[in-house]
Design an enzyme around this catalytic site. Structure first.
Site, PDB file in Angstrom:
ATOM      1  N   TRP A  43       0.821  -1.208   0.000  1.00 29.84           N
ATOM      2  CA  TRP A  43       0.000   0.000   0.000  1.00 29.84           C
ATOM      3  C   TRP A  43       0.862   1.268   0.000  1.00 29.84           C
ATOM      4  CZ3 TRP A  43      -4.352  -0.598   4.216  1.00 29.84           C
ATOM      5  CH2 TRP A  43      -5.022  -1.816   4.034  1.00 29.84           C
TER       6      TRP A  43
HETATM    7 FE1  SF4 Z   1       3.751  -1.898   2.230  1.00 31.10          FE
HETATM    8 FE2  SF4 Z   1       5.000  -1.688   4.592  1.00 31.10          FE
HETATM    9 FE3  SF4 Z   1       2.561  -0.639   4.299  1.00 31.10          FE
HETATM   10 FE4  SF4 Z   1       2.932  -3.304   4.365  1.00 31.10          FE
HETATM   11  S1  SF4 Z   1       3.297  -1.844   6.051  1.00 31.10           S
HETATM   12  S2  SF4 Z   1       1.635  -2.178   2.926  1.00 31.10           S
HETATM   13  S3  SF4 Z   1       4.887  -3.532   3.261  1.00 31.10           S
HETATM   14  S4  SF4 Z   1       4.446   0.028   3.225  1.00 31.10           S
END
Ligand code: SF4
Ligand code: SF4
Length: 151
Positions: A43
């Site tokens: 995300w």
């Molecule tokens: Fe991407 Fe890190 Fe967010 Fe998970 S926590 S969606 S790996 S940015």
């Protein structure tokens, strides 16, 4: 812009695994280090980047829209309870922001299983389960009956 992990910094603590809303940060069973199992589902929320105590996670910009190399760096200072952002634009400009960490202590947010099972009659209501109580507000803002928002 998926995340990736610097293996030499990661100590396998698993905080990124716990916080990832997309459930794509996993610990490699052989090397005991975290990695992003499905970069396409990232995300780009930066939650894992901020949570990692070893600063072992970075986010890679795809070359099609970040061809000239921008940079986004974020640092969580738990003692000062601040998040520091440093954005370097492709034309060289740099912007820095800092924000206080939310006041709810780490790990203190209740899980859905801590709430009573919702009443089935709530399926016809506009609120999601446990709203508005879980949001700690008396009521959610609603549109007036005309459907037009007041300015
Ligand atoms: Fe991407 Fe890190 Fe967010 Fe998970 S926590 S969606 S790996 S940015
Ligand atoms: Fe490794 Fe950081 Fe994830 Fe901990 S939070 S497992 S140190 S990448």
């Amino acid at each position: 812009m998926p995340t990736f992990v610097y293996m030499t910094r990661c100590d396998g603590c698993g905080q990124c695994v716990d916080i990832c809303p997309s459930d794509i940060m996993h610990i490699d069973r052989t090397y005991r280090r975290a990695y992003n199992i499905e970069p396409n589902f990232c995300w780009e929320c930066y939650s894992c980047v901020k949570a990692c105590p070893q600063h072992a996670i970075d986010v890679r910009g795809y070359a099609d829209f970040a061809p000239l190399g921008h940079k986004v760096r974020v640092l969580r200072d738990q003692e000062k309870r601040m998040i520091y952002w440093k954005i370097k634009f492709r034309d060289g400009r740099v912007k820095e922001f800092d924000f206080p960490i939310r006041t709810t202590p780490w790990g203190s947010i209740k899980s859905p299983s801590d709430y009573a099972v919702p009443d089935a009659s709530g399926l016809g209501a506009p609120e999601l389960a446990h709203e508005p109580t879980a949001l700690e507000v008396e009521a959610l803002p609603m549109l007036p009956p005309s459907g037009k928002t007041k300015v």
